[in-house]
Motif scaffolding. Structure first.
Motif, mmCIF file in Angstrom:
data_model
loop_
_atom_site.group_PDB
_atom_site.id
_atom_site.type_symbol
_atom_site.label_atom_id
_atom_site.label_comp_id
_atom_site.label_asym_id
_atom_site.label_seq_id
_atom_site.Cartn_x
_atom_site.Cartn_y
_atom_site.Cartn_z
ATOM 1 N N GLU A 77 53.313 33.874 32.362
ATOM 2 C CA GLU A 77 51.959 34.152 32.821
ATOM 3 C C GLU A 77 51.311 32.818 33.174
ATOM 4 O OE1 GLU A 77 49.954 36.305 29.743
ATOM 5 O OE2 GLU A 77 49.479 34.502 28.585
ATOM 6 N N MET A 82 43.252 29.910 39.785
ATOM 7 C CA MET A 82 43.341 31.253 40.373
ATOM 8 C C MET A 82 41.942 31.734 40.787
ATOM 9 S SD MET A 82 46.501 32.120 40.300
ATOM 10 C CE MET A 82 47.798 31.022 39.800
ATOM 11 N N PHE A 85 42.186 35.571 46.111
ATOM 12 C CA PHE A 85 43.273 36.550 46.190
ATOM 13 C C PHE A 85 44.546 35.876 46.681
ATOM 14 C CE2 PHE A 85 45.884 39.553 48.525
ATOM 15 C CZ PHE A 85 46.001 40.603 47.640
ATOM 16 N N VAL A 88 46.379 34.120 43.911
ATOM 17 C CA VAL A 88 47.040 35.099 43.044
ATOM 18 C C VAL A 88 48.312 35.620 43.716
ATOM 19 C CG1 VAL A 88 46.809 37.394 42.034
ATOM 20 C CG2 VAL A 88 44.939 35.737 41.823
ATOM 21 N N LYS A 89 48.210 35.943 44.992
ATOM 22 C CA LYS A 89 49.378 36.422 45.732
ATOM 23 C C LYS A 89 50.477 35.370 45.758
ATOM 24 C CE LYS A 89 50.798 38.344 50.202
ATOM 25 N NZ LYS A 89 51.973 37.422 50.351
ATOM 26 N N ARG A 98 52.573 37.448 35.281
ATOM 27 C CA ARG A 98 51.188 37.837 35.024
ATOM 28 C C ARG A 98 50.274 36.678 35.390
ATOM 29 N NH1 ARG A 98 50.395 39.898 29.147
ATOM 30 N NH2 ARG A 98 50.923 41.922 30.038
ATOM 31 N N VAL A 99 49.146 37.004 36.011
ATOM 32 C CA VAL A 99 48.181 35.986 36.435
ATOM 33 C C VAL A 99 46.922 36.091 35.589
ATOM 34 C CG1 VAL A 99 46.579 35.421 38.297
ATOM 35 C CG2 VAL A 99 49.017 35.619 38.784
ATOM 36 N N ILE A 101 42.909 35.066 35.296
ATOM 37 C CA ILE A 101 41.756 34.615 36.067
ATOM 38 C C ILE A 101 40.523 34.530 35.165
ATOM 39 C CG2 ILE A 101 42.702 35.663 38.157
ATOM 40 C CD1 ILE A 101 40.474 37.744 37.954
ATOM 41 N N CYS A 115 42.150 41.743 43.437
ATOM 42 C CA CYS A 115 43.384 41.344 42.743
ATOM 43 C C CYS A 115 43.812 42.422 41.754
ATOM 44 C CB CYS A 115 43.169 40.027 42.002
ATOM 45 S SG CYS A 115 42.847 38.596 43.062
ATOM 46 N N TYR A 119 47.344 44.549 42.124
ATOM 47 C CA TYR A 119 48.474 44.258 41.235
ATOM 48 C C TYR A 119 48.437 44.997 39.902
ATOM 49 C CZ TYR A 119 49.396 40.571 44.606
ATOM 50 O OH TYR A 119 49.657 39.881 45.775
ATOM 51 N N LYS A 123 49.130 43.127 35.157
ATOM 52 C CA LYS A 123 49.543 41.912 35.856
ATOM 53 C C LYS A 123 48.405 40.912 36.049
ATOM 54 C CE LYS A 123 53.852 43.034 36.874
ATOM 55 N NZ LYS A 123 55.013 42.216 36.442
ATOM 56 N N VAL A 124 47.171 41.383 36.002
ATOM 57 C CA VAL A 124 46.009 40.505 36.181
ATOM 58 C C VAL A 124 45.132 40.642 34.947
ATOM 59 C CG1 VAL A 124 44.021 39.921 37.611
ATOM 60 C CG2 VAL A 124 46.106 40.821 38.684
#
Length: 250
Positions: A77, A82, A85, A88-89, A98-99, A101, A115, A119, A123-124
């Motif tokens: 992760e 971030m 978008f 993140v992409k 996993r991102v 923010i 985002c 996703y 994942k976010v």
């Protein structure tokens, strides 16, 4: 049993030690080797922070992070920088699992929602870096004026289901986590919580373990792992016995 996640914090392409939100030294010239070490130690996932990215608002150590994803076969992760978008992409395109923010949600909630919708909430996830209960943004340099609770509740309304909570004043200090703040956050928001900052050894982990019934299911550990304050091999075996997945659930 809490899922224990090693922290890999990258600044100037080096693996650094963060103390109260600022670099306090470094552990290795090669973050990729550190990632490989934690993988050999049987870590189930890694929490990576682009410290330069958090300060500059964009991914800075991109090449190092991309190589890290290619090198280890466990989920990573990523937080730091971030704020759009596209960032993140970019992270997901190189295989980040996993991102994380934070600033984006305050400065451009529509972009954060985009985002999340694209996703998904597994994942976010949201990061809350708080000082005296107030959320700091832009690499912990600016105060948002929002309390951690209000920020988390706003995120929940948008559809977020997990928050990573860090007490900046305890980060890297190994004086113990702010268990009361973590408990209150979990109770008042109903979000799944990953605790971060202050862990000094097994006793701290056991205190956090008591909060599992409230939704605190994982903990990010940096300095205490790097300075061998407990046997990570033994802890991860305990996680395996509990049939834990590679990363904490949604």
């Amino acid at each position: 049993m809490l899922l224990l996640i090693p922290a890999v914090e990258i600044k100037d392409s080096k693996c650094v030690q963060m103390v109260q939100g600022a670099p306090g030294g470094f552990y290795s010239n090669d973050p990729i080797e550190m990632a490989k070490l934690w993988r050999k130690e049987n870590a189930k996932s890694l929490h990576v922070t682009d410290v330069d990215g958090a300060e500059e608002g964009r991914l800075v150590n991109f090449d190092v992070i991309r190589q890290m994803v290619k090198t280890v076969d466990i989920p990573i992760e990523l937080g730091g920088g971030m704020r759009t978008f596209d960032a993140v992409k970019q992270a997901f395109d190189i295989g980040i699992y996993r991102v994380v923010i934070s600033t984006m949600l305050i400065e451009d909630p529509n972009e954060a929602k985009r985002c999340l919708d694209t996703y998904g909430s597994s994942k976010v996830v949201l990061s809350i870096d708080a000082e005296n209960g107030i959320v700091k943004t832009r690499g912990w340099k600016e105060s948002s004026g929002l309390t951690a609770i209000s920020f988390a509740l706003n995120a929940k309304e948008l559809g977020f289901k997990r928050v990573i909570y860090r007490d900046i004043l305890l980060d890297g200090m190994m004086h113990g986590p702010n268990t009361e703040a973590i408990k209150t956050l979990a109770e008042k928001t109903g979000l799944r919580v990953t605790a971060s900052g202050g862990v000094s050894g097994l006793d701290d982990l056991l205190k956090l373990q008591e909060l599992e019934k409230l939704g605190v299911d994982s903990v990010i550990v940096g300095r205490a792992l790097y300075e061998n304050k407990f046997s990570c091999q033994e802890l991860w075996r305990m996680c395996e016995t509990g049939n834990y997945p590679y990363t904490a659930k949604v």
